[in-house]
Enzyme design. Structure first.
Site, PDB file in Angstrom:
ATOM      1  N   LYS A  48      37.165  39.614  31.600  1.00 52.18           N
ATOM      2  CA  LYS A  48      37.339  40.742  32.517  1.00 52.18           C
ATOM      3  C   LYS A  48      36.281  41.810  32.263  1.00 52.18           C
ATOM      4  O   LYS A  48      36.058  42.192  31.106  1.00 52.18           O
ATOM      5  CB  LYS A  48      38.734  41.352  32.304  1.00 52.18           C
ATOM      6  CG  LYS A  48      39.889  40.409  32.620  1.00 52.18           C
ATOM      7  CD  LYS A  48      40.023  40.193  34.110  1.00 52.18           C
ATOM      8  CE  LYS A  48      41.277  39.389  34.433  1.00 52.18           C
ATOM      9  NZ  LYS A  48      41.355  39.064  35.870  1.00 52.18           N
ATOM     10  N   ASP A  56      35.054  38.602  35.695  1.00 54.27           N
ATOM     11  CA  ASP A  56      35.962  39.067  36.750  1.00 54.27           C
ATOM     12  C   ASP A  56      36.061  40.586  36.724  1.00 54.27           C
ATOM     13  O   ASP A  56      36.620  41.163  35.798  1.00 54.27           O
ATOM     14  CB  ASP A  56      37.346  38.441  36.558  1.00 54.27           C
ATOM     15  CG  ASP A  56      38.264  38.710  37.744  1.00 54.27           C
ATOM     16  OD1 ASP A  56      37.850  39.429  38.684  1.00 54.27           O
ATOM     17  OD2 ASP A  56      39.401  38.189  37.733  1.00 54.27           O
ATOM     18  N   GLU A  77      33.380  37.350  39.783  1.00 49.66           N
ATOM     19  CA  GLU A  77      34.539  37.373  40.676  1.00 49.66           C
ATOM     20  C   GLU A  77      34.812  38.802  41.153  1.00 49.66           C
ATOM     21  O   GLU A  77      34.839  39.734  40.350  1.00 49.66           O
ATOM     22  CB  GLU A  77      35.728  36.834  39.863  1.00 49.66           C
ATOM     23  CG  GLU A  77      36.973  36.514  40.636  1.00 49.66           C
ATOM     24  CD  GLU A  77      37.944  35.713  39.757  1.00 49.66           C
ATOM     25  OE1 GLU A  77      37.506  34.730  39.096  1.00 49.66           O
ATOM     26  OE2 GLU A  77      39.133  36.071  39.717  1.00 49.66           O
ATOM     27  N   ASP A 123      38.247  37.191  45.312  1.00 55.02           N
ATOM     28  CA  ASP A 123      39.602  36.946  44.823  1.00 55.02           C
ATOM     29  C   ASP A 123      40.594  37.881  45.529  1.00 55.02           C
ATOM     30  O   ASP A 123      41.267  37.471  46.483  1.00 55.02           O
ATOM     31  CB  ASP A 123      39.624  37.134  43.298  1.00 55.02           C
ATOM     32  CG  ASP A 123      40.955  36.748  42.678  1.00 55.02           C
ATOM     33  OD1 ASP A 123      41.781  36.130  43.376  1.00 55.02           O
ATOM     34  OD2 ASP A 123      41.199  37.050  41.491  1.00 55.02           O
ATOM     35  N   LYS A 137      44.964  31.767  44.681  1.00 52.43           N
ATOM     36  CA  LYS A 137      46.152  31.831  43.842  1.00 52.43           C
ATOM     37  C   LYS A 137      47.314  31.334  44.707  1.00 52.43           C
ATOM     38  O   LYS A 137      47.878  32.108  45.489  1.00 52.43           O
ATOM     39  CB  LYS A 137      46.379  33.265  43.369  1.00 52.43           C
ATOM     40  CG  LYS A 137      45.319  33.773  42.387  1.00 52.43           C
ATOM     41  CD  LYS A 137      45.539  35.234  42.043  1.00 52.43           C
ATOM     42  CE  LYS A 137      44.823  35.655  40.777  1.00 52.43           C
ATOM     43  NZ  LYS A 137      43.374  35.427  40.784  1.00 52.43           N
TER      44      LYS A 137
END
Ligand SMILES: O=C(O)CCC(=O)c1ccccc1C(=O)O
Ligand SMILES: [Mg+2]
Length: 319
Positions: free
Chosen positions: A140, A169, A197, A222, A246
């Site tokens: 992250k 991300d 991302e 995302d 997801k």
């Protein structure tokens, strides 16, 4: 056909909280649903919303469950509105497991991306995941200031074996300038960086599209494509980069399947920190629809204590 319907809220404290640009997430609240058909066959589904990602809230999902009758039909399930995508996923997954046509897809050949803790912790953590067999990692960013993160990132890149791949991300937390800096940094390190991302916020699609044309490092959407409606929208708007899916919050699995098959999009399947029930249904879709063999973002078990083997049956026992 009629199905007996019941549900149980569950919650689960992460063994380590998830730190992202959206904040710190410590408790996963979900709802397990149960359907029983006329032959007494039992099937479970899992509602695991992430409202800060664009799905319904757990409260909205609970309200929906409370207003349903004790016996429901497939018509009721297929009519669940699009503003309850996590409910659509749970009910439809449970229903399809009861169908005659229900086929099991082997998800054993899937490779997993291991989610690293945010910040410096990643430097001490990747090795144990590597030893468990992970070759792809996700870290992250946009959690701390950029100078600090670039410093950690450089160490991480130096430490990771050459055959490892890293995803970054940002959870929509970069600005245009910092996104360019990250992309340029990654371009210099190719091919170790698989993609960045969601670099920018959902409302900055034009800028993301421009960035994707200006750098060789791939970009994945995302948050922008959290639900099937958003996925369709940004496909129509011309996005041909990577789509993170997801399944747990994307909505109807049958409509998701149809869309992916029709358009051959470049997908990365990813977890919503669901329990075994949702995970199994999501991985079935991933095994069926991943055309590019990208590692799935389900390498998150180290954030969880595993439920015991009586789960989910034990939820329905009278105490
Ligand atoms: O995709 C992965 O590798 C792990 C899952 C993950 O990162 C995630 C899990 C829950 C909510 C948001 C995110 C995210 O991708 O931002
Ligand atoms: Mg993400």
């Amino acid at each position: 056909m009629n199905y007996k319907f019941s549900f149980r809220p569950i919650n689960h404290k992460f063994t380590r909280p998830l730190v992202t640009n959206h904040g710190i997430w410590e408790i996963r609240e979900s709802i397990i649903i149960r359907l029983i058909d006329v032959t007494d066959k039992v099937s479970w589904g899992e509602i695991s919303p992430i409202s800060w990602f664009g799905s319904e809230t757990v409260e909205e999902a609970l309200d929906f469950c409370h207003q349903l009758p004790k016996e429901i039909t497939s018509e009721i399930i297929l009519a669940i509105p699009d503003n309850l995508p996590a409910c659509q996923f749970a009910f439809e997954s449970a229903l399809s497991k009861l169908g005659e046509k229900s086929e099991f897809i082997n998800s054993q050949n899937i490779t997993y991306s291991g989610l690293l803790a945010a910040g410096e912790a990643a430097l001490y953590q990747w090795q144990s995941l590597w030893e468990q067999g992970y070759k792809t990692f996700k870290w992250k960013i946009a959690v701390d200031n950029i100078a600090k993160e670039l410093e950690i990132f450089n160490l991480l890149i130096q430490n990771l074996p050459d055959s490892a791949k890293l995803r970054l991300d940002a959870n929509g937390g970069l600005n245009y300038k910092s996104a360019k800096l990250w992309l340029q940094t990654c371009d210099n390190l190719q091919p170790k960086i698989e993609f960045i991302e969601q670099p920018l916020a959902v409302n900055q699609f034009a800028e993301v599209l421009e960035l994707s044309n200006s750098y060789s490092t791939a970009i994945a959407l995302d948050e922008s494509v959290a639900t099937l409606q958003q996925l369709e929208h940004y496909y129509q708007q011309g996005w041909r980069g990577i789509f993170v899916i997801k399944p747990g919050i994307a909505g109807s699995p049958s409509r998701l399947r149809k869309f992916c098959q029709q358009h051959n999009i470049d997908t990365v399947f990813s977890s919503v920190f669901e329990s075994l029930i949702g995970r199994q249904a999501a991985l079935q879709l991933a095994a069926e629809l991943s055309i590019n063999n990208r590692a799935v973002g389900f390498g998150i078990n180290h954030f969880f204590t595993q439920p015991d083997s009586t789960f989910p049956q034990s939820l329905w026992k009278n105490l």
